[in-house]
Design an enzyme around this catalytic site. Sequence first.
Site, PDB file in Angstrom:
ATOM      1  N   ARG A 143       0.789  -1.254   0.000  1.00 11.07           N
ATOM      2  CA  ARG A 143       0.000   0.000   0.000  1.00 11.07           C
ATOM      3  C   ARG A 143       0.815   1.295   0.000  1.00 11.07           C
ATOM      4  O   ARG A 143       0.252   2.361  -0.167  1.00 11.07           O
ATOM      5  CB  ARG A 143      -0.979   0.028   1.175  1.00 11.07           C
ATOM      6  N   ASP A 168      -1.979  -6.261 -11.437  1.00  5.33           N
ATOM      7  CA  ASP A 168      -2.880  -6.934 -10.508  1.00  5.33           C
ATOM      8  C   ASP A 168      -3.934  -5.985  -9.948  1.00  5.33           C
ATOM      9  O   ASP A 168      -3.641  -4.851  -9.562  1.00  5.33           O
ATOM     10  CB  ASP A 168      -2.105  -7.554  -9.348  1.00  5.33           C
ATOM     11  N   HIS A 188      -3.397 -15.699  -8.408  1.00  5.98           N
ATOM     12  CA  HIS A 188      -4.549 -16.191  -7.629  1.00  5.98           C
ATOM     13  C   HIS A 188      -5.559 -17.054  -8.408  1.00  5.98           C
ATOM     14  O   HIS A 188      -6.713 -16.686  -8.590  1.00  5.98           O
ATOM     15  CB  HIS A 188      -5.272 -15.047  -6.932  1.00  5.98           C
ATOM     16  N   ASP A 205      -1.533 -12.831  -1.613  1.00  4.65           N
ATOM     17  CA  ASP A 205      -2.413 -11.734  -2.036  1.00  4.65           C
ATOM     18  C   ASP A 205      -2.852 -10.933  -0.810  1.00  4.65           C
ATOM     19  O   ASP A 205      -4.012 -10.528  -0.683  1.00  4.65           O
ATOM     20  CB  ASP A 205      -3.626 -12.254  -2.804  1.00  4.65           C
ATOM     21  N   HIS A 230      -6.848  -3.347   4.148  1.00  6.17           N
ATOM     22  CA  HIS A 230      -7.749  -2.229   3.856  1.00  6.17           C
ATOM     23  C   HIS A 230      -8.062  -1.477   5.141  1.00  6.17           C
ATOM     24  O   HIS A 230      -8.223  -2.076   6.207  1.00  6.17           O
ATOM     25  CB  HIS A 230      -9.060  -2.730   3.246  1.00  6.17           C
ATOM     26  N   PRO A 269     -12.605  -5.377  -2.099  1.00  2.68           N
ATOM     27  CA  PRO A 269     -12.236  -6.792  -2.005  1.00  2.68           C
ATOM     28  C   PRO A 269     -10.817  -6.952  -1.470  1.00  2.68           C
ATOM     29  O   PRO A 269      -9.936  -6.137  -1.743  1.00  2.68           O
ATOM     30  CB  PRO A 269     -12.330  -7.266  -3.460  1.00  2.68           C
TER      31      PRO A 269
END
Length: 428
Positions: free
Chosen positions: A59, A149, A229, A302, A306, A320
């Site tokens: 991030r 991605d 994924h 993955d 968040h 997601p």
Amino acid sequence: MTTLIKGARVLGGEPADLLLKDGRVAAVGGRLSVPGATVVDADGLVALPGLVDLHTHLREPGREDAETVETGSRAAALGGFTAVHAMANTDPVADTAGVVEQVWRLGQEAGLVDVVPVGAVTVGLRGERLAELGAMADSAARVRVFSDDGHCVADPALMRRALEYVKAFDGVVAQHAEEPRLTVGAQMNEGDRSARLGLTGWPAAAEEAVIARDVLLAQHVGARLHVCHVSTAGSVELLRWAKSRGVQVTAEVTPHHLLLTEACAESYDPVFKVNPPLRTDEDVHALRAGLADGTIDAVATDHAPHAVEDKESEWAQARPGMLGLEQALSVVLEALVEPGLLDWAGVADRMSVRPAAIGRLDGHGRPLAPGEPANLLLLDPAARATVDPAALASRSRNSPYAGRELPGRVVATFLRGEATVLDGKAVK
């Protein structure tokens, strides 16, 4: 620094001592004794090569409220990782040499794991024109994995050009396999359950169609393709077919797709909303079998942290993604080791050796043998613990395993002989 690890079971074998000195494994044997060495008691612990994650969202830059390179690196070390690939969907996007070098330097400063930036395939992840692939490859970060991605490189001509371009420096394009015209407004796996819950379905064919196209493109241009994924039984069969034809394709599966199913959506808890979505029991079994027989090469987390406002909302509005770094090895232990689908050598292969090879990482995924880099972890396979999101090192709390008891505990992690985790706690 000299460390003597006493009585570790290397790859689950007989107990042995490991001497770590000057960043390397200096000796492996029985009853080693080195005056002045720091001694680590590893009785009952399994020693594995340090894990390598091909798919991590750190991030930073841009969303430091959700995660930073430092907090994500700490979570990785606690999960037994010594290297992670940081995905490009930051703000600004990692589509230039300047941004990937910034991420790489932040990883160097944190010093907990090797942070390996992934470069964007297209400018701004917009799928319109190629990013500066060569400049990123030549940068200090030495980027070898490129991915949009979060977005699919949907244009087949653009995907072909990307595959051709990365051949020049032995790079690989990691595709987010999702035909976007089939997933408009999609919220969960398409099927009877999505219809009953009133959530727009996400068909398996949206993933499988892109994989089928891209393995043919990779075969045509003779380039390396990696599929992110993988989530469906059909995708596993496509990969098996492509590998049988000699296509240079590799693939990863996430811990959550190995353990959780679409039934989790019954709660409407957005912690279970993820891209690609959780699938059926049949898909989970196929993914486990594909990982066990080598059709799927790697487990990749993955890890997608968040902020609270992005996740704790109505399902349709929630972003997601799930946390994964700290529980990845425990999930693999429950889903594959305990049922007898993988032994410890298999775990090392799928979570260290093959990911390092795909990412072209020197010094990772190496045997725990004299002269090799001392990147390793010690795991207590007998331990069990209930996951508490508040206790995780990540800056975010969106763990799908909250309240779930999982097996295994990473007791120690060493990066080039230096402890980053001891007694289950981060050293710094």
